[in-house]
Design a protein around this motif. Structure first.
Motif, PDB file in Angstrom:
ATOM      1  N   TYR A 299      17.127  -3.280   2.865  1.00  0.00           N
ATOM      2  CA  TYR A 299      16.586  -2.851   4.157  1.00  0.00           C
ATOM      3  C   TYR A 299      17.292  -3.580   5.293  1.00  0.00           C
ATOM      4  CZ  TYR A 299      14.076  -7.307   4.509  1.00  0.00           C
ATOM      5  OH  TYR A 299      13.765  -8.641   4.605  1.00  0.00           O
ATOM      6  N   LEU A 371      15.362   1.302   3.860  1.00  0.00           N
ATOM      7  CA  LEU A 371      14.323   1.213   4.881  1.00  0.00           C
ATOM      8  C   LEU A 371      14.841   0.502   6.125  1.00  0.00           C
ATOM      9  CD1 LEU A 371      11.065   0.038   3.026  1.00  0.00           C
ATOM     10  CD2 LEU A 371      11.348   2.194   4.247  1.00  0.00           C
ATOM     11  N   CYS A 372      14.229   0.829   7.249  1.00  0.00           N
ATOM     12  CA  CYS A 372      14.407   0.055   8.477  1.00  0.00           C
ATOM     13  C   CYS A 372      13.026  -0.473   8.865  1.00  0.00           C
ATOM     14  CB  CYS A 372      14.980   0.916   9.593  1.00  0.00           C
ATOM     15  SG  CYS A 372      15.097   0.068  11.190  1.00  0.00           S
ATOM     16  N   PRO A 384      14.465   6.018   6.745  1.00  0.00           N
ATOM     17  CA  PRO A 384      13.007   5.852   6.701  1.00  0.00           C
ATOM     18  C   PRO A 384      12.626   4.537   7.376  1.00  0.00           C
ATOM     19  CG  PRO A 384      13.819   6.578   4.573  1.00  0.00           C
ATOM     20  CD  PRO A 384      15.037   6.252   5.401  1.00  0.00           C
ATOM     21  N   SER A 385      11.743   4.622   8.368  1.00  0.00           N
ATOM     22  CA  SER A 385      11.435   3.446   9.185  1.00  0.00           C
ATOM     23  C   SER A 385       9.955   3.101   9.119  1.00  0.00           C
ATOM     24  CB  SER A 385      11.833   3.689  10.650  1.00  0.00           C
ATOM     25  OG  SER A 385      13.235   3.881  10.761  1.00  0.00           O
ATOM     26  N   VAL A 386       9.693   1.810   9.166  1.00  0.00           N
ATOM     27  CA  VAL A 386       8.327   1.292   9.261  1.00  0.00           C
ATOM     28  C   VAL A 386       8.163   0.809  10.696  1.00  0.00           C
ATOM     29  CG1 VAL A 386       6.625  -0.311   8.315  1.00  0.00           C
ATOM     30  CG2 VAL A 386       8.465   0.562   6.853  1.00  0.00           C
ATOM     31  N   ILE A 408       4.652  -0.352   4.405  1.00  0.00           N
ATOM     32  CA  ILE A 408       5.928  -0.130   3.720  1.00  0.00           C
ATOM     33  C   ILE A 408       5.764   0.911   2.619  1.00  0.00           C
ATOM     34  CG2 ILE A 408       7.659  -1.209   2.237  1.00  0.00           C
ATOM     35  CD1 ILE A 408       7.242  -3.791   3.826  1.00  0.00           C
ATOM     36  N   VAL A 411       5.453   4.522   3.864  1.00  0.00           N
ATOM     37  CA  VAL A 411       6.713   5.139   4.277  1.00  0.00           C
ATOM     38  C   VAL A 411       7.535   5.539   3.050  1.00  0.00           C
ATOM     39  CG1 VAL A 411       8.926   4.678   5.407  1.00  0.00           C
ATOM     40  CG2 VAL A 411       6.793   3.992   6.506  1.00  0.00           C
ATOM     41  N   LEU A 412       7.539   4.714   2.018  1.00  0.00           N
ATOM     42  CA  LEU A 412       8.278   5.058   0.803  1.00  0.00           C
ATOM     43  C   LEU A 412       7.726   6.315   0.147  1.00  0.00           C
ATOM     44  CD1 LEU A 412       8.832   1.559  -0.847  1.00  0.00           C
ATOM     45  CD2 LEU A 412      10.508   2.956   0.365  1.00  0.00           C
TER      46      LEU A 412
END
Length: 428
Positions: A299, A371-372, A384-386, A408, A411-412
């Protein structure tokens, strides 16, 4: 990674000066340390301010405090002669006028030009203090010396600490450093609720507090630190007055949270009677689920607001998540601990300062992270961002860690299908 070659890896960073911009950009405005310093002064009752700088700084100060009420908030604009030869005489006259106008305490805020020409504002404060009834403190906020805004806040708080004096300790009083007395948008953490239920007085030290609250702070039995911005002041109080500081803002691991709760109870001479353990079993179950899902995920970390990136990264590393690139708003002295933890777990990511979202986003996407964590304001990020992790700021204990992991994992899982209902993570 060639486009990131100008960045230092975390292990090579010793201070904020080592954290380079990800992409070329100058970012004034809210990133100038004058902004939070002046905003803080305007939100502490009993504290006046004097901004010393150019006409641009004076105009900007009126934007930050457009309608200052109650306390005096003045600006001192340097003329061409003073830019060359200094403004000592004019400042002395202005402080005399503020004193006569009824200022109780004055924060002198030196901006870039006074700093560049070497104006000795600290010396001026020492010379003028015996002549005035108002208490004087000073902070230099030259933007050219830093990339960002946090120093404006913590330096101002440290300066206020210089006005404190020893007091007799009151064993049922606790400082809550980093939470406003008027705060309603952030729920009160269970730890604070439990202290109130046991008859403790909680003194909030943050914007919205009074200067007198800060001056009384050395009488507390302990300080609970909810924000990195208040940590330097808490450390000074610990050294000067022996007020123990318990840092709640950078702990995520359930075992460390439990140990910290126990240390607070021991210091205050109380028993929690399992009052803080309601969420612990659910968090442990959620953490076990998260470790299976997050192990091996890579990430990047963007803007997380005042929520520290390194403590969070160290906790996620224990779950197997690999940081590819971390945005640091500031490198705090306490961050060395988290650097060592990350390095011990085999991670040494490049660190940077992101201020140009449209240019930063393609570089982040080029790293192909899963992820971001955090936001890139205004940019469209195809990762895909949180988002809005700054919502966790001000929380502490098991509930904050649970909220982080839930966000987290959500979002996943991707967006829920229409009509689909999902059980919360950790629900058995």
């Amino acid at each position: 990674m060639t486009s990131l070659g100008h960045l230092k890896r975390l292990s090579a960073v010793r201070s904020s000066a080592g954290v380079k911009f990800l992409t070329p950009c100058a970012f004034p405005g809210s990133h100038c340390p004058l902004h939070p310093a002046l905003a803080l002064a305007g939100n502490i009752r009993g504290l006046s301010s004097l901004v010393i700088g150019t006409p641009e700084c004076a105009v900007y100060s009126r934007v930050v405090l457009p309608k200052a009420q109650g306390d005096l908030h003045w600006t001192y604009v340097l003329d061409a002669h003073e830019v060359v030869f200094g403004c000592r005489k004019g400042l002395m006259d202005t402080l005399q006028k503020m004193d006569q106008a009824g200022a109780k305490a004055v924060l002198l805020l030196g901006t870039c030009v006074p700093d560049l020409i070497g104006e000795d504002i600290e010396g001026l404060v020492r010379e003028m203090q015996p002549r005035l009834s108002a208490r004087l403190i000073s902070v230099m906020t030259g933007h050219f010396k830093c990339n960002s805004y946090p120093s404006g806040s913590w330096k101002t708080l440290k300066a206020i600490g210089a006005l404190m004096a020893p007091r007799e300790v009151r064993p049922r009083v606790v400082n809550v450093m980093g939470r406003s007395p008027d705060e309603t948008h952030i729920p009160m953490p269970p730890l604070l609720r439990a202290l109130l239920e046991r008859g403790f007085t909680l003194r909030c030290l943050a914007p919205g507090s009074a200067l007198e609250d800060f001056l009384e702070a050395p009488d507390a039995a302990a300080s609970l630190v909810l924000s990195p911005f208040t940590d330097p002041l808490a450390a000074d109080m610990e050294q000067s007055f022996g007020t123990p500081a318990f840092r709640l803002y950078d702990i995520y691991d359930p075992a460390e949270i439990g140990a910290l709760h126990a240390a607070v109870a021991q210091r205050l001479g109380i028993e929690w009677d399992n009052a803080l353990d309601d969420e612990r079993p659910a968090l442990l179950s959620l953490q076990e689920q998260a470790a299976k899902r997050l192990g091996g995920l890579r990430y990047v970390c963007a803007h997380t607001g005042p929520l520290g990136a390194l403590p969070m990264a160290a906790y996620l590393a224990a779950l197997g998540m690999e940081p590819l690139l971390l945005h640091l708003e500031e490198f705090w002295p306490g961050d060395k601990r988290w650097t060592e933890l990350l390095n011990a777990r085999g991670y040494d990511p490049p660190v940077c300062h992101m201020v140009n979202s449209d240019s930063d986003a393609p570089l982040l996407e080029g790293l192909s992270p899963a992820l971001c964590l955090g936001d890139l304001p205004g940019a469209r990020v195809r990762i895909p961002s949180v988002p809005q992790l700054s919502d966790l700021y001000g929380l502490c204990g098991y509930e904050r860690t649970r909220s982080l992991l839930e966000r987290i994992l959500r979002v996943l899982d991707g967006p829920a299908a229409p009509g689909e209902r999902r059980a919360p993570y950790g629900t058995l």
